[in-house]
Design a protein around this motif. Structure first.
Motif, PDB file in Angstrom:
ATOM      1  N   GLU A  78      -3.317  15.304  30.252  1.00  0.00           N
ATOM      2  CA  GLU A  78      -3.824  16.603  29.819  1.00  0.00           C
ATOM      3  C   GLU A  78      -3.753  16.729  28.301  1.00  0.00           C
ATOM      4  O   GLU A  78      -4.698  17.183  27.651  1.00  0.00           O
ATOM      5  CB  GLU A  78      -3.029  17.727  30.488  1.00  0.00           C
ATOM      6  CG  GLU A  78      -3.271  19.100  29.911  1.00  0.00           C
ATOM      7  CD  GLU A  78      -4.664  19.649  30.187  1.00  0.00           C
ATOM      8  OE1 GLU A  78      -5.080  20.550  29.439  1.00  0.00           O
ATOM      9  OE2 GLU A  78      -5.328  19.180  31.119  1.00  0.00           O
ATOM     10  N   LEU A  79      -2.630  16.323  27.696  1.00  0.00           N
ATOM     11  CA  LEU A  79      -2.475  16.383  26.249  1.00  0.00           C
ATOM     12  C   LEU A  79      -3.461  15.436  25.562  1.00  0.00           C
ATOM     13  O   LEU A  79      -4.032  15.767  24.526  1.00  0.00           O
ATOM     14  CB  LEU A  79      -1.038  16.047  25.846  1.00  0.00           C
ATOM     15  CG  LEU A  79      -0.702  16.216  24.376  1.00  0.00           C
ATOM     16  CD1 LEU A  79      -0.988  17.636  23.903  1.00  0.00           C
ATOM     17  CD2 LEU A  79       0.756  15.878  24.138  1.00  0.00           C
ATOM     18  N   TYR A  97       0.563  22.609  22.182  1.00  0.00           N
ATOM     19  CA  TYR A  97      -0.898  22.653  22.075  1.00  0.00           C
ATOM     20  C   TYR A  97      -1.328  23.311  20.768  1.00  0.00           C
ATOM     21  O   TYR A  97      -2.215  24.151  20.739  1.00  0.00           O
ATOM     22  CB  TYR A  97      -1.532  23.345  23.275  1.00  0.00           C
ATOM     23  CG  TYR A  97      -1.378  22.539  24.539  1.00  0.00           C
ATOM     24  CD1 TYR A  97      -2.207  21.460  24.801  1.00  0.00           C
ATOM     25  CD2 TYR A  97      -0.383  22.837  25.458  1.00  0.00           C
ATOM     26  CE1 TYR A  97      -2.057  20.695  25.946  1.00  0.00           C
ATOM     27  CE2 TYR A  97      -0.222  22.076  26.613  1.00  0.00           C
ATOM     28  CZ  TYR A  97      -1.062  21.023  26.846  1.00  0.00           C
ATOM     29  OH  TYR A  97      -0.904  20.269  27.973  1.00  0.00           O
ATOM     30  N   SER A  98      -0.680  22.926  19.704  1.00  0.00           N
ATOM     31  CA  SER A  98      -1.030  23.440  18.379  1.00  0.00           C
ATOM     32  C   SER A  98      -1.772  22.358  17.608  1.00  0.00           C
ATOM     33  O   SER A  98      -1.705  21.180  17.949  1.00  0.00           O
ATOM     34  CB  SER A  98       0.235  23.861  17.638  1.00  0.00           C
ATOM     35  OG  SER A  98       1.102  22.747  17.486  1.00  0.00           O
ATOM     36  N   TRP A  99      -2.482  22.762  16.571  1.00  0.00           N
ATOM     37  CA  TRP A  99      -3.204  21.812  15.748  1.00  0.00           C
ATOM     38  C   TRP A  99      -3.515  22.450  14.406  1.00  0.00           C
ATOM     39  O   TRP A  99      -3.492  23.664  14.251  1.00  0.00           O
ATOM     40  CB  TRP A  99      -4.492  21.357  16.430  1.00  0.00           C
ATOM     41  CG  TRP A  99      -5.508  22.435  16.636  1.00  0.00           C
ATOM     42  CD1 TRP A  99      -6.538  22.768  15.792  1.00  0.00           C
ATOM     43  CD2 TRP A  99      -5.588  23.350  17.723  1.00  0.00           C
ATOM     44  NE1 TRP A  99      -7.258  23.819  16.299  1.00  0.00           N
ATOM     45  CE2 TRP A  99      -6.694  24.200  17.499  1.00  0.00           C
ATOM     46  CE3 TRP A  99      -4.840  23.539  18.888  1.00  0.00           C
ATOM     47  CZ2 TRP A  99      -7.053  25.203  18.369  1.00  0.00           C
ATOM     48  CZ3 TRP A  99      -5.212  24.542  19.760  1.00  0.00           C
ATOM     49  CH2 TRP A  99      -6.303  25.359  19.496  1.00  0.00           C
ATOM     50  N   PHE A 146      -6.845  17.125  25.683  1.00  0.00           N
ATOM     51  CA  PHE A 146      -6.805  18.241  24.738  1.00  0.00           C
ATOM     52  C   PHE A 146      -7.019  17.727  23.315  1.00  0.00           C
ATOM     53  O   PHE A 146      -7.839  18.261  22.566  1.00  0.00           O
ATOM     54  CB  PHE A 146      -5.454  18.962  24.862  1.00  0.00           C
ATOM     55  CG  PHE A 146      -5.110  19.828  23.683  1.00  0.00           C
ATOM     56  CD1 PHE A 146      -5.651  21.102  23.554  1.00  0.00           C
ATOM     57  CD2 PHE A 146      -4.230  19.376  22.714  1.00  0.00           C
ATOM     58  CE1 PHE A 146      -5.331  21.896  22.474  1.00  0.00           C
ATOM     59  CE2 PHE A 146      -3.909  20.166  21.628  1.00  0.00           C
ATOM     60  CZ  PHE A 146      -4.455  21.432  21.510  1.00  0.00           C
ATOM     61  N   THR A 147      -6.309  16.676  22.964  1.00  0.00           N
ATOM     62  CA  THR A 147      -6.389  16.124  21.609  1.00  0.00           C
ATOM     63  C   THR A 147      -7.778  15.581  21.309  1.00  0.00           C
ATOM     64  O   THR A 147      -8.327  15.834  20.233  1.00  0.00           O
ATOM     65  CB  THR A 147      -5.323  15.029  21.429  1.00  0.00           C
ATOM     66  OG1 THR A 147      -4.036  15.594  21.690  1.00  0.00           O
ATOM     67  CG2 THR A 147      -5.339  14.467  20.024  1.00  0.00           C
ATOM     68  N   VAL A 159      -9.955  18.756  20.720  1.00  0.00           N
ATOM     69  CA  VAL A 159      -9.631  19.655  19.616  1.00  0.00           C
ATOM     70  C   VAL A 159      -9.729  18.979  18.248  1.00  0.00           C
ATOM     71  O   VAL A 159     -10.240  19.574  17.299  1.00  0.00           O
ATOM     72  CB  VAL A 159      -8.225  20.258  19.820  1.00  0.00           C
ATOM     73  CG1 VAL A 159      -7.737  20.980  18.587  1.00  0.00           C
ATOM     74  CG2 VAL A 159      -8.237  21.203  21.003  1.00  0.00           C
ATOM     75  N   PHE A 178      -1.277  17.680  15.322  1.00  0.00           N
ATOM     76  CA  PHE A 178      -1.582  18.202  16.660  1.00  0.00           C
ATOM     77  C   PHE A 178      -0.438  17.885  17.585  1.00  0.00           C
ATOM     78  O   PHE A 178       0.369  17.012  17.317  1.00  0.00           O
ATOM     79  CB  PHE A 178      -2.887  17.581  17.201  1.00  0.00           C
ATOM     80  CG  PHE A 178      -2.908  16.083  17.186  1.00  0.00           C
ATOM     81  CD1 PHE A 178      -2.391  15.344  18.227  1.00  0.00           C
ATOM     82  CD2 PHE A 178      -3.436  15.404  16.096  1.00  0.00           C
ATOM     83  CE1 PHE A 178      -2.392  13.960  18.205  1.00  0.00           C
ATOM     84  CE2 PHE A 178      -3.455  14.019  16.057  1.00  0.00           C
ATOM     85  CZ  PHE A 178      -2.934  13.297  17.120  1.00  0.00           C
TER      86      PHE A 178
END
Length: 112
Positions: free
Chosen positions: A5-6, A102-104, A9-10, A13, A98
């Motif tokens: 999932e990560l 779930y921050s970036w 996401f990466t 994003v 990132f």
């Protein structure tokens, strides 16, 4: 942690945040001298580099001595790049962080 999932996401994003930061800076990818991303793992970095069509010589991978040191990976990668002669005064460097929560974020800096 859900690794797949990560990873997904990466891959979604990071290209978007790079596009936005370049737009705000009024620059194109080819005007960036060096790309320094959070050093999550080599597999993810290579997928991002290929997806973004970034040349290897402009893309820093600095994990062999340190691994993923979380928030310290970008400063460590910058130091490694400097030691390898990849950073010169006035270089435009695109930094991308990132991961955690779930921050970036991204920034373009001029190396002095």
């Amino acid at each position: 942690m859900d690794g797949p999932e990560l990873f997904n996401f990466t891959l979604k994003v990071v290209p978007d945040v790079i596009e936005r930061v370049l737009l705000r800076a009024g620059l194109a990818k080819n005007e960036i001298d060096l790309f320094v991303f959070h050093q999550a793992n080599r597999y993810m970095l290579e997928h991002l580099r290929k997806k973004l069509l970034l040349p290897e010589e402009k893309f820093v991978v600095a994990m062999s001595e340190y691994g993923n040191t979380v928030s310290c990976t970008i400063p460590i990668a910058l130091r490694e790049a400097q030691g390898r002669g990849l950073l010169r005064r006035g270089a435009r460097v695109l930094l991308v962080g990132f991961g955690v929560g779930y921050s970036w974020g991204a920034a373009v800096i001029r190396w002095v």
